[in-house]
Write a protein that holds these residues in place. Structure first.
Motif, PDB file in Angstrom:
ATOM      1  N   CYS A 226       1.141  -1.125   0.001  1.00 21.46           N
ATOM      2  CA  CYS A 226       0.281  -0.003  -0.201  1.00 21.46           C
ATOM      3  C   CYS A 226       0.770   1.279   0.104  1.00 21.46           C
ATOM      4  O   CYS A 226       1.325   1.047   0.853  1.00 21.46           O
ATOM      5  CB  CYS A 226      -0.968   0.077   1.170  1.00 21.46           C
ATOM      6  SG  CYS A 226      -1.461   1.346   1.422  1.00 21.46           S
TER       7      CYS A 226
ATOM      8  N   CYS B 219      -0.455   3.558   3.906  1.00 22.05           N
ATOM      9  CA  CYS B 219       0.538   2.653   5.116  1.00 22.05           C
ATOM     10  C   CYS B 219       1.584   1.666   5.347  1.00 22.05           C
ATOM     11  O   CYS B 219       2.043   1.339   5.897  1.00 22.05           O
ATOM     12  CB  CYS B 219      -1.278   2.237   5.563  1.00 22.05           C
ATOM     13  SG  CYS B 219      -1.945   0.632   4.868  1.00 22.05           S
TER      14      CYS B 219
ATOM     15  N   CYS C  65      -6.577   1.396   4.069  1.00 17.00           N
ATOM     16  CA  CYS C  65      -6.684   2.908   4.311  1.00 17.00           C
ATOM     17  C   CYS C  65      -7.500   3.221   2.952  1.00 17.00           C
ATOM     18  O   CYS C  65      -7.626   4.463   3.111  1.00 17.00           O
ATOM     19  CB  CYS C  65      -5.678   3.134   4.701  1.00 17.00           C
ATOM     20  SG  CYS C  65      -4.409   3.228   3.032  1.00 17.00           S
TER      21      CYS C  65
ATOM     22  N   CYS D  70      -5.699  -1.149  -0.993  1.00 14.67           N
ATOM     23  CA  CYS D  70      -5.753  -1.161   0.922  1.00 14.67           C
ATOM     24  C   CYS D  70      -6.629  -1.313   1.462  1.00 14.67           C
ATOM     25  O   CYS D  70      -7.805  -0.816   1.395  1.00 14.67           O
ATOM     26  CB  CYS D  70      -4.852  -0.473   0.803  1.00 14.67           C
ATOM     27  SG  CYS D  70      -4.415  -0.821   3.170  1.00 14.67           S
TER      28      CYS D  70
ATOM     29  N   GLY E   6      -5.896   2.989   0.147  1.00 17.57           N
ATOM     30  CA  GLY E   6      -4.886   3.263  -0.652  1.00 17.57           C
ATOM     31  C   GLY E   6      -4.417   2.342  -1.897  1.00 17.57           C
ATOM     32  O   GLY E   6      -4.641   1.653  -2.174  1.00 17.57           O
TER      33      GLY E   6
HETATM   34 ZN   LIG Z   1      -2.985   1.216   3.128  1.00 16.96          ZN
END
Ligand SMILES: [Zn+2]
Length: 223
Positions: A139, A142, A160, A157, A162
């Motif tokens: 990711c 994070c 999060c 992700c 991402g």
């Molecule tokens: Zn993430």
């Protein structure tokens, strides 16, 4: 040194890139209710906060072409972070020590605190590691790692949201080189901790949950 009957609360986790060491270290610290000392996380935090150290780390990550932060900088940084740890409360180390000198320093810290510790070395065959990393995506936001992301059609992700990307350093040829470097680098530490009777080998081939069970089993003291 006082005798403990409930098992080790000071643990140094070692293992090659892709061995699952980071995940295991975090889970273990949570399980034991002790401090998690991960140099990777600590460094990312510095960078996020834009501290002097953080600027140096970011510089290496952005322009270092996959190189690690130089040992002497890591050492100085870690030394400062040590002052925030109560060695009597238990610590799980992840990403440290990396050199024999660091291992000796850390052992001295434990001795000074009158604390015992154990070193868990997660072993995984090179071939398995190369295979694992070939399917690994990370990711962007994070840093969470996903294996077989393509097979599962995961592009974002789960933690999060991402975007996931494949790291250049996870290409098989690069992985093999990293594994060679790791083995060369850590051999002296393995020898050192073995001589001290601190080293315990963990089979890192099985699934995460199984490895975790073995770790919890090995940190018990049966005396
Ligand atoms: Zn993430």
């Amino acid at each position: 040194m006082h005798m403990k009957t409930d098992g080790h609360k000071n643990v140094i986790l070692m293992g090659p890139p892709g061995s699952g060491k980071g995940t295991q270290a975090k889970n273990l610290a949570e399980h034991l209710g002790v401090y998690y000392f991960g140099t990777g996380d600590l460094m990312r935090q510095e960078a996020k906060n834009g501290t002097e150290y953080g600027k140096i780390f970011q510089q290496v990550w952005d322009h270092g072409q996959g190189e690690l932060v130089p040992d002497e900088i890591t050492e100085k940084f870690v030394e400062e972070k040590f002052s925030q740890i109560d060695f009597g409360q238990g610590v799980v180390f992840d990403g440290y020590p990396r050199t024999l000198h660091q291992a000796i320093q850390l052992e001295r810290k434990f001795t000074e605190a009158g604390e015992d510790f154990i070193v868990l070395d997660i072993e995984v065959a090179d071939k398995s590691l190369v295979d694992r990393m070939a399917t690994r995506k990370v990711c962007h936001e994070c840093g969470k790692i996903f294996f077989h992301a393509d097979l599962q059609h995961i592009t974002d992700c789960s933690k999060c949201g991402g975007a996931l990307f494949k790291r250049q350093e996870d290409e098989p040829a690069v992985v093999q080189k990293r594994l060679d470097v790791y083995e060369h680098q850590t051999k002296p530490l393995i020898d050192f901790f073995t001589k001290q009777g601190k080293l315990v080998t963990i089979d890192g081939e099985p699934p995460i949950e199984e490895v975790e069970r073995e770790i919890l089993e090995k940190i018990k003291i049966n005396e």
